[in-house]
Design a protein around this motif. Structure first.
Motif, PDB file in Angstrom:
ATOM      1  N   PHE A  28      70.751  48.184  -0.861  1.00 46.16           N
ATOM      2  CA  PHE A  28      69.289  48.432  -0.811  1.00 46.16           C
ATOM      3  C   PHE A  28      68.321  47.136  -0.843  1.00 46.16           C
ATOM      4  CE2 PHE A  28      69.167  52.855  -0.004  1.00 46.16           C
ATOM      5  CZ  PHE A  28      70.606  53.307  -0.771  1.00 46.16           C
ATOM      6  N   SER A  29      67.246  47.166  -0.446  1.00 49.50           N
ATOM      7  CA  SER A  29      66.462  45.889  -0.365  1.00 49.50           C
ATOM      8  C   SER A  29      65.742  45.951  -1.819  1.00 49.50           C
ATOM      9  CB  SER A  29      65.655  45.558   0.740  1.00 49.50           C
ATOM     10  OG  SER A  29      64.675  46.923   1.001  1.00 49.50           O
ATOM     11  N   SER A  30      65.390  47.298  -2.206  1.00 47.18           N
ATOM     12  CA  SER A  30      64.651  47.358  -3.603  1.00 47.18           C
ATOM     13  C   SER A  30      65.019  49.032  -4.009  1.00 47.18           C
ATOM     14  CB  SER A  30      63.307  47.454  -3.264  1.00 47.18           C
ATOM     15  OG  SER A  30      62.673  48.230  -2.305  1.00 47.18           O
ATOM     16  N   LEU A  31      65.018  49.062  -5.039  1.00 44.78           N
ATOM     17  CA  LEU A  31      65.316  50.336  -5.462  1.00 44.78           C
ATOM     18  C   LEU A  31      63.954  50.703  -6.553  1.00 44.78           C
ATOM     19  CD1 LEU A  31      68.441  51.970  -6.270  1.00 44.78           C
ATOM     20  CD2 LEU A  31      66.817  52.359  -7.958  1.00 44.78           C
ATOM     21  N   GLN A  32      63.434  52.133  -6.467  1.00 45.76           N
ATOM     22  CA  GLN A  32      62.381  52.538  -7.395  1.00 45.76           C
ATOM     23  C   GLN A  32      62.712  53.661  -8.208  1.00 45.76           C
ATOM     24  OE1 GLN A  32      59.115  52.790  -4.496  1.00 45.76           O
ATOM     25  NE2 GLN A  32      59.823  51.159  -3.450  1.00 45.76           N
ATOM     26  N   TRP A  33      62.154  53.719  -9.360  1.00 45.79           N
ATOM     27  CA  TRP A  33      62.382  54.731 -10.196  1.00 45.79           C
ATOM     28  C   TRP A  33      61.041  55.543 -10.380  1.00 45.79           C
ATOM     29  CZ3 TRP A  33      66.756  56.963 -12.338  1.00 45.79           C
ATOM     30  CH2 TRP A  33      68.127  55.989 -12.259  1.00 45.79           C
ATOM     31  N   TYR A  34      61.051  56.939 -10.499  1.00 49.55           N
ATOM     32  CA  TYR A  34      60.006  57.941 -10.303  1.00 49.55           C
ATOM     33  C   TYR A  34      60.187  58.821 -11.388  1.00 49.55           C
ATOM     34  CZ  TYR A  34      58.540  55.916  -5.757  1.00 49.55           C
ATOM     35  OH  TYR A  34      58.127  55.125  -4.848  1.00 49.55           O
ATOM     36  N   ARG A  35      58.992  59.279 -11.969  1.00 47.50           N
ATOM     37  CA  ARG A  35      59.123  60.465 -12.971  1.00 47.50           C
ATOM     38  C   ARG A  35      58.108  61.284 -12.371  1.00 47.50           C
ATOM     39  NH1 ARG A  35      56.724  60.573 -18.952  1.00 47.50           N
ATOM     40  NH2 ARG A  35      56.799  62.813 -19.123  1.00 47.50           N
ATOM     41  N   GLN A  36      58.482  62.619 -12.340  1.00 45.17           N
ATOM     42  CA  GLN A  36      57.732  63.621 -11.891  1.00 45.17           C
ATOM     43  C   GLN A  36      57.541  65.010 -12.442  1.00 45.17           C
ATOM     44  OE1 GLN A  36      59.490  65.769  -8.263  1.00 45.17           O
ATOM     45  NE2 GLN A  36      57.151  66.224  -7.403  1.00 45.17           N
ATOM     46  N   GLU A  37      56.227  65.405 -12.758  1.00 44.70           N
ATOM     47  CA  GLU A  37      55.960  66.538 -13.711  1.00 44.70           C
ATOM     48  C   GLU A  37      55.785  67.909 -12.875  1.00 44.70           C
ATOM     49  OE1 GLU A  37      55.687  66.471 -16.786  1.00 44.70           O
ATOM     50  OE2 GLU A  37      55.443  64.459 -17.427  1.00 44.70           O
ATOM     51  N   PRO A  38      56.278  68.999 -13.233  1.00 42.25           N
ATOM     52  CA  PRO A  38      56.017  70.264 -12.428  1.00 42.25           C
ATOM     53  C   PRO A  38      54.639  70.143 -11.736  1.00 42.25           C
ATOM     54  CG  PRO A  38      56.989  70.735 -14.770  1.00 42.25           C
ATOM     55  CD  PRO A  38      56.733  69.416 -14.662  1.00 42.25           C
ATOM     56  N   GLY A  39      54.630  70.390 -10.438  1.00 38.89           N
ATOM     57  CA  GLY A  39      53.365  70.940  -9.749  1.00 38.89           C
ATOM     58  C   GLY A  39      52.631  69.490  -9.311  1.00 38.89           C
ATOM     59  N   GLU A  40      53.158  68.244  -9.504  1.00 39.62           N
ATOM     60  CA  GLU A  40      52.722  67.139  -9.453  1.00 39.62           C
ATOM     61  C   GLU A  40      53.345  66.379  -8.387  1.00 39.62           C
ATOM     62  OE1 GLU A  40      50.451  67.040 -13.612  1.00 39.62           O
ATOM     63  OE2 GLU A  40      51.467  65.057 -12.817  1.00 39.62           O
ATOM     64  N   GLY A  41      52.819  65.075  -7.976  1.00 32.42           N
ATOM     65  CA  GLY A  41      53.801  64.117  -7.266  1.00 32.42           C
ATOM     66  C   GLY A  41      54.438  62.960  -7.975  1.00 32.42           C
ATOM     67  N   PRO A  42      55.501  62.496  -7.643  1.00 32.50           N
ATOM     68  CA  PRO A  42      56.270  61.637  -7.999  1.00 32.50           C
ATOM     69  C   PRO A  42      55.246  60.302  -8.765  1.00 32.50           C
ATOM     70  CG  PRO A  42      57.497  62.029  -6.249  1.00 32.50           C
ATOM     71  CD  PRO A  42      56.367  62.556  -6.339  1.00 32.50           C
ATOM     72  N   VAL A  43      55.510  59.982  -9.882  1.00 27.86           N
ATOM     73  CA  VAL A  43      54.834  58.611 -10.244  1.00 27.86           C
ATOM     74  C   VAL A  43      55.672  57.394 -10.417  1.00 27.86           C
ATOM     75  CG1 VAL A  43      53.314  57.603 -12.093  1.00 27.86           C
ATOM     76  CG2 VAL A  43      52.852  60.065 -11.364  1.00 27.86           C
ATOM     77  N   LEU A  44      55.391  56.250  -9.697  1.00 29.71           N
ATOM     78  CA  LEU A  44      56.202  55.023  -9.912  1.00 29.71           C
ATOM     79  C   LEU A  44      56.254  54.420 -11.024  1.00 29.71           C
ATOM     80  CD1 LEU A  44      57.954  52.850  -8.263  1.00 29.71           C
ATOM     81  CD2 LEU A  44      55.688  51.742  -8.035  1.00 29.71           C
ATOM     82  N   LEU A  45      57.622  54.472 -11.751  1.00 33.42           N
ATOM     83  CA  LEU A  45      57.774  53.913 -12.989  1.00 33.42           C
ATOM     84  C   LEU A  45      58.067  52.147 -13.026  1.00 33.42           C
ATOM     85  CD1 LEU A  45      60.092  56.687 -14.695  1.00 33.42           C
ATOM     86  CD2 LEU A  45      57.716  56.012 -15.046  1.00 33.42           C
ATOM     87  N   VAL A  46      58.841  52.008 -11.817  1.00 34.68           N
ATOM     88  CA  VAL A  46      59.324  50.539 -11.817  1.00 34.68           C
ATOM     89  C   VAL A  46      60.047  50.221 -10.316  1.00 34.68           C
ATOM     90  CG1 VAL A  46      61.732  50.575 -12.572  1.00 34.68           C
ATOM     91  CG2 VAL A  46      60.428  48.485 -13.122  1.00 34.68           C
ATOM     92  N   THR A  47      59.798  49.247  -9.766  1.00 34.67           N
ATOM     93  CA  THR A  47      60.803  48.661  -8.837  1.00 34.67           C
ATOM     94  C   THR A  47      61.669  47.538  -9.214  1.00 34.67           C
ATOM     95  OG1 THR A  47      58.789  49.195  -7.437  1.00 34.67           O
ATOM     96  CG2 THR A  47      60.406  48.099  -6.342  1.00 34.67           C
ATOM     97  N   VAL A  48      62.736  47.491  -8.634  1.00 33.52           N
ATOM     98  CA  VAL A  48      63.697  46.611  -8.907  1.00 33.52           C
ATOM     99  C   VAL A  48      64.076  45.980  -7.483  1.00 33.52           C
ATOM    100  CG1 VAL A  48      64.488  47.128 -11.088  1.00 33.52           C
ATOM    101  CG2 VAL A  48      65.442  48.259  -9.330  1.00 33.52           C
ATOM    102  N   VAL A  49      64.180  44.551  -7.320  1.00 36.73           N
ATOM    103  CA  VAL A  49      64.443  43.778  -6.162  1.00 36.73           C
ATOM    104  C   VAL A  49      65.570  43.056  -6.388  1.00 36.73           C
ATOM    105  CG1 VAL A  49      63.216  42.490  -4.354  1.00 36.73           C
ATOM    106  CG2 VAL A  49      61.872  44.157  -5.630  1.00 36.73           C
ATOM    107  N   THR A  50      65.644  42.274  -7.292  1.00 39.57           N
ATOM    108  CA  THR A  50      66.698  41.232  -7.158  1.00 39.57           C
ATOM    109  C   THR A  50      68.018  41.738  -7.866  1.00 39.57           C
ATOM    110  OG1 THR A  50      64.949  39.724  -7.419  1.00 39.57           O
ATOM    111  CG2 THR A  50      67.088  38.950  -8.103  1.00 39.57           C
ATOM    112  N   GLY A  51      68.914  41.534  -7.526  1.00 36.99           N
ATOM    113  CA  GLY A  51      70.393  41.825  -7.974  1.00 36.99           C
ATOM    114  C   GLY A  51      70.613  41.426  -9.405  1.00 36.99           C
TER     115      GLY A  51
END
Lengths: 113, 113
Positions: B29-52
Motif C-alpha cells: 500500500f502507498s499509505s495506510l490509515q487507521w480510523y475509529r468509528q462510534e455507532p451511528g457516526e462516520g469513521p474519524v481518521l486517527l493517523v496516516t502512515v506512509v513510510t515503511g
C-alpha cells in the motif's frame, strides 16, 4: 482534518419510494468522492466512486440503476436510492479525498418500511 | 483485488490492559490509515502512515507500518472505557484514485471499567 458533511443523518421512507443523500466537502474541493455501505458491526463496503463531471464507477455487484450517483460540482455528490426496498436499509457513508487522505461524512441511516 | 486482513474482529478487555490490533495484506500500500468509528457516526481518521517502518504515537496509541508496507499494527496502552469503538484500518493502493481505500474487517473493542 477536512470536513465532509452528509445529509440527512437519518431517513425513513416507504417501500417503492426514492431517497436522495447529499455529501458535501465544506472546506476543500473533492474531484472524487466515494460512497460506502455499512451493515451493523461490520466494516465499510465500497459501492462506487463518484467523479466530478463524469459517470460514477460502480463496484462489482452494485446496481447502478438502483443507486444513482451524481457529482455535479467539486463540493457535492449525491446518492439516490431508487425504488427502495427494506433490504436497502443500511448505513450509507460518503468520503471525500484530499491529497492522500480520505475524510468521511457522518453517515446516513436509511430505514425502508 | 487488494485485501486487508484485520484481527482480531472482537476484543473485550478490562480497563488498564494493553492491546494490539493487526492489519495484514499480501499487497503493498502507498499509505495506510487507521480510523475509529462510534455507532451511528462516520469513521474519524486517527493517523496516516506512509513510510515503511514508520512509527507514530498519538497519546496512548502507537501505530506502526511494516517495512514492506504490507502490514500495520495499532497498540493501545492502558486502555480506557473511552477507547471503546470500532477500529478500522484502510489501505490506499498504488495507482488508485486518491481516497479510494481498501478496508479491513474492523475490530470492535470494548473496554470494561
Amino acid at each position: 482534518g477536512a470536513v465532509v458533511s452528509q445529509h440527512p443523518s437519518w431517513v425513513i421512507c416507504k417501500s417503492g419510494t426514492s431517497v436522495k443523500i447529499e455529501c458535501r466537502s465544506l472546506d476543500f474541493q473533492a474531484t472524487t468522492m466515494f460512497w460506502y455501505r455499512q451493515f451493523p458491526k461490520q466494516s465499510l463496503m465500497l459501492m462506487a466512486t463518484s467523479n466530478e463531471g463524469s459517470k460514477a464507477t460502480y463496484e462489482q455487484g452494485v446496481e447502478k440503476d438502483k443507486f444513482l450517483i451524481n457529482h455535479a460540482s467539486l463540493t457535492l455528490s449525491t446518492l439516490t436510492v431508487t425504488s427502495a426496498h427494506p433490504e436497502d436499509s443500511s448505513f450509507y457513508i460518503c468520503s471525500g479525498s484530499r491529497v492522500t487522505e480520505a475524510f468521511f461524512g457522518q453517515g446516513t441511516r436509511l430505514t425502508v418500511v | 483485488t487488494q485485501l486487508l486482513e484485520q484481527s482480531p474482529q472482537f476484543l473485550s478487555i478490562q480497563e488498564g490492559e494493553n492491546l494490539t490490533v493487526y492489519c495484514n495484506s499480501s499487497s503493498v500500500f502507498s499509505s495506510l490509515q487507521w480510523y475509529r468509528q462510534e455507532p451511528g457516526e462516520g469513521p474519524v481518521l486517527l493517523v496516516t502512515v506512509v513510510t515503511g517502518g514508520e512509527v507514530k504515537k498519538l497519546k496512548r496509541l502507537t501505530f506502526q507500518f511494516g517495512d514492506a508496507r504490507k502490514d500495520s499494527s495499532l497498540h493501545i496502552t492502558a486502555a480506557q472505557p473511552g477507547d471503546t469503538g470500532l477500529y478500522l484500518c484502510a489501505g490506499a493502493g498504488r495507482g488508485t484514485s486518491y481516497g479510494k481505500l481498501t478496508f479491513g474487517q474492523g475490530t470492535i473493542l470494548t473496554v470494561h471499567p
